[in-house]
Scaffold this active site. Sequence first.
Site, PDB file in Angstrom:
ATOM      1  N   VAL A   1    -100.132  47.344 -57.145  1.00 31.94           N
ATOM      2  CA  VAL A   1    -100.368  46.233 -58.070  1.00 31.94           C
ATOM      3  C   VAL A   1    -101.120  46.606 -59.321  1.00 31.94           C
ATOM      4  O   VAL A   1    -101.440  45.759 -60.072  1.00 31.94           O
ATOM      5  CB  VAL A   1    -101.030  45.103 -57.404  1.00 31.94           C
ATOM      6  CG1 VAL A   1    -100.243  44.472 -56.102  1.00 31.94           C
ATOM      7  CG2 VAL A   1    -102.588  45.461 -56.722  1.00 31.94           C
TER       8      VAL A   1
ATOM      9  N   HIS B   1     -95.301  43.910 -54.407  1.00 33.49           N
ATOM     10  CA  HIS B   1     -96.608  43.213 -54.156  1.00 33.49           C
ATOM     11  C   HIS B   1     -97.009  42.304 -55.239  1.00 33.49           C
ATOM     12  O   HIS B   1     -98.208  41.769 -55.167  1.00 33.49           O
ATOM     13  CB  HIS B   1     -97.570  43.810 -53.275  1.00 33.49           C
ATOM     14  CG  HIS B   1     -97.096  44.375 -51.854  1.00 33.49           C
ATOM     15  ND1 HIS B   1     -97.705  45.433 -51.422  1.00 33.49           N
ATOM     16  CD2 HIS B   1     -96.082  44.001 -50.994  1.00 33.49           C
ATOM     17  CE1 HIS B   1     -96.983  45.766 -50.262  1.00 33.49           C
ATOM     18  NE2 HIS B   1     -96.227  44.910 -49.994  1.00 33.49           N
TER      19      HIS B   1
ATOM     20  N   CYS C   1    -103.517  22.619 -66.248  1.00 33.29           N
ATOM     21  CA  CYS C   1    -103.808  21.417 -65.332  1.00 33.29           C
ATOM     22  C   CYS C   1    -105.014  21.443 -64.581  1.00 33.29           C
ATOM     23  O   CYS C   1    -105.070  20.601 -63.734  1.00 33.29           O
ATOM     24  CB  CYS C   1    -102.546  21.388 -64.547  1.00 33.29           C
ATOM     25  SG  CYS C   1    -102.765  22.649 -63.092  1.00 33.29           S
TER      26      CYS C   1
ATOM     27  N   LEU D   1     -99.762  64.808 -55.162  1.00 32.61           N
ATOM     28  CA  LEU D   1     -98.773  64.102 -55.806  1.00 32.61           C
ATOM     29  C   LEU D   1     -98.457  64.489 -57.347  1.00 32.61           C
ATOM     30  O   LEU D   1     -97.301  64.787 -57.743  1.00 32.61           O
ATOM     31  CB  LEU D   1     -98.661  62.661 -55.800  1.00 32.61           C
ATOM     32  CG  LEU D   1     -98.224  62.290 -54.531  1.00 32.61           C
ATOM     33  CD1 LEU D   1     -98.770  60.766 -54.100  1.00 32.61           C
ATOM     34  CD2 LEU D   1     -96.699  62.211 -54.332  1.00 32.61           C
TER      35      LEU D   1
HETATM   36 ZN   LIG Z   1    -101.828  24.607 -63.783  1.00 31.94          ZN
END
Ligand SMILES: [Zn+2]
Length: 292
Positions: free
Chosen positions: A115, A131, A193, A274
């Site tokens: 991620v 993910h 919101c 790697l």
């Molecule tokens: Zn919101």
Amino acid sequence: MGVPARTLGGTAADAVGLEALVRLLAGRGVVVLSGAGLSTESGIPDYRGETGSRRRGSPMTYQEFTGGEAARRRYWARSHVGWRTIARAEPNAGHRAVEQLRRSGHVSAVITQNVDGLHRAAGTRTAVELHGGLHRVVCLGCRRGSSREELDRRLEALNAGFRAGSARVNPDGDAELPQALVDGFRVAPCTACGGVLKPDVVFFGETVPKPRVQRCYELVDAAQALVVLGSSLTVMSGLRFVRHAARAGTPVVIVNQGATRGDDLAEARVGLPLGAVLTEVARQVRAGSPSA
Ligand SMILES: [Zn+2]
């Protein structure tokens, strides 16, 4: 015997694995599945950590996160500290070699369990982030997406004077902090919101969105080979693609320092660092001669 065994060291099995990697990549159409081990050379410790010890405590689940304010405060306080490590990390030689092989057509697609956004930072814009990514934030109320940079500025302003000192950071951006520090942390709500903000990552206890999984199966179905880079395949979300490839008779090669849950399904394994492996393999594929 090819050059890799001599220049990179390793066992006879590593040499066989390196030759298989070069041969499969030369055949093109290879899908890469990467994990935390690919990012350790970028300064992001994997789950086993630099000392080989497993992470302390278990990662937060989706149910905990959505279930209460205290859990969210804990998540964001720890993530606020961990983000410093993730944000300053840069792609390493491994990410760059993968991108080089993609541009030359040898790698057809990249699926990552990470991620940290480092494949994208290396130029692999099409990498499927299985993910999700820590660089994005989503509101659980209005579903509005926003950038982590923007949230980071707000969290900085809300938590002036918040100092964590040195903390161990996990690849999911979770830093290990004492509870006393967590308690004083102030969380930022959605600016649109007032709802709950969540990083755009798949938590434990949450499922990877179906269309994303489907896309990965399609990529694996179309692949000439599947190459696993830096994952012990401990979680099913990645292991299932290895099983799927093996069932279809698609060759699987695993490059990982340490045993993996997919070892029995792999035609070859390489247990070397790697960055060095991928740089050398890319060089050989470019040269067009596995034993040049
Ligand atoms: Zn919101």
